[in-house]
Write a protein that holds these residues in place. Structure first.
Motif, PDB file in Angstrom:
ATOM      1  N   CYS A   1       0.834  -1.216   0.000  1.00  0.00           N
ATOM      2  CA  CYS A   1       0.000   0.000   0.000  1.00  0.00           C
ATOM      3  C   CYS A   1       0.863   1.258   0.000  1.00  0.00           C
ATOM      4  N   GLY A   2       1.932   1.242   0.778  1.00  0.00           N
ATOM      5  CA  GLY A   2       2.826   2.397   0.821  1.00  0.00           C
ATOM      6  C   GLY A   2       3.461   2.667  -0.532  1.00  0.00           C
ATOM      7  N   ILE A   3       3.903   1.621  -1.197  1.00  0.00           N
ATOM      8  CA  ILE A   3       4.524   1.779  -2.518  1.00  0.00           C
ATOM      9  C   ILE A   3       3.512   2.292  -3.532  1.00  0.00           C
TER      10      ILE A   3
ATOM     11  N   PHE B   1       0.694   4.064  -2.966  1.00  0.00           N
ATOM     12  CA  PHE B   1       0.358   5.453  -2.685  1.00  0.00           C
ATOM     13  C   PHE B   1       1.511   6.400  -3.028  1.00  0.00           C
ATOM     14  N   TYR B   2       2.735   5.982  -2.781  1.00  0.00           N
ATOM     15  CA  TYR B   2       3.889   6.806  -3.124  1.00  0.00           C
ATOM     16  C   TYR B   2       3.981   6.986  -4.642  1.00  0.00           C
ATOM     17  N   ALA B   3       3.774   5.935  -5.394  1.00  0.00           N
ATOM     18  CA  ALA B   3       3.817   6.024  -6.859  1.00  0.00           C
ATOM     19  C   ALA B   3       2.724   6.953  -7.373  1.00  0.00           C
TER      20      ALA B   3
ATOM     21  N   TYR C   1       1.294   9.400  -5.733  1.00  0.00           N
ATOM     22  CA  TYR C   1       1.665  10.757  -5.330  1.00  0.00           C
ATOM     23  C   TYR C   1       2.694  11.347  -6.290  1.00  0.00           C
ATOM     24  N   LYS C   2       3.701  10.585  -6.637  1.00  0.00           N
ATOM     25  CA  LYS C   2       4.743  11.078  -7.544  1.00  0.00           C
ATOM     26  C   LYS C   2       4.183  11.360  -8.936  1.00  0.00           C
TER      27      LYS C   2
ATOM     28  N   GLU D   1       2.246  14.575  -8.650  1.00  0.00           N
ATOM     29  CA  GLU D   1       3.202  15.669  -8.474  1.00  0.00           C
ATOM     30  C   GLU D   1       3.883  16.024  -9.797  1.00  0.00           C
TER      31      GLU D   1
END
Length: 134
Positions: A7-9, A11-13, A15-16, A19
Motif C-alpha cells: 500500500c505504501g509503494i 500510494f507513493y507512486a 503521489y509522484k 506531483e
C-alpha cells in the motif's frame, strides 16, 4: 506487513505521478511569466543575484574548516573511547560490547561537538573583525 508495504509503494507512486503533472503545469506558467518580463529587468535582477551570491560566498569560507574539525573531533573521540575501553578492560572490570559501543559513540559525539564549538568561536571572531572593518 507485506500489505502495508505494498500500500505504501502504491500510494507513493500515485503521489509522484500527480506531483509530476502539477509541477509540469507550474513550469509552463513560469515560462509564460518570464516571457512577459522585459530584458532590462532581467539584466538588473541577474546583477542583483550575482551580488547576493558573491556576498553569500564570504559566509562559506569556513566550510572546509567545519568539516575538518568535525572529522578530527570524531577521530579523537573514537580514539579516546577506545583508550577508555581498553583501560577498563585491563582493570578486569566487567565490560560488555554495549559498553564499548556506548563509549565510542559518546566520546565521538562529545569531541566532535567540542571541535564544532571551537570552529563556531573562530567564525564569530572573524565575523566581528569583518564588521569592524566595514
Amino acid at each position: 506487513m507485506d500489505a502495508v508495504l505494498i500500500c505504501g509503494i502504491v500510494f507513493y507512486a500515485l503521489y509522484k505521478i500527480i506531483e509530476l503533472f502539477v509541477r509540469q503545469k507550474e513550469r509552463r506558467l513560469m515560462v509564460e511569466k518570464l516571457g512577459e518580463i522585459s530584458p532590462e529587468v532581467m539584466r538588473t535582477n541577474a546583477e542583483l543575484l550575482g551580488t547576493v551570491q558573491m556576498n553569500g560566498l564570504k559566509g562559506n569560507q569556513f566550510f572546509t574548516l567545519r568539516w575538518a574539525a568535525l572529522l578530527i573531533g570524531a577521530g579523537v573521540g573514537w580514539f579516546l573511547g577506545w583508550v577508555l575501553f581498553s583501560v577498563l578492560k585491563n582493570q578486569n572490570l566487567y565490560v560488555s560490547y554495549d559498553t564499548y559501543s556506548l563509549t565510542l559513540v559518546a566520546s565521538t559525539a562529545i569531541c566532535a561537538g567540542i571541535a564544532l564549538l571551537i570552529v563556531y568561536l573562530i567564525e564569530r571572531k572573524a565575523y566581528k573583525e569583518r564588521k569592524k572593518e566595514e
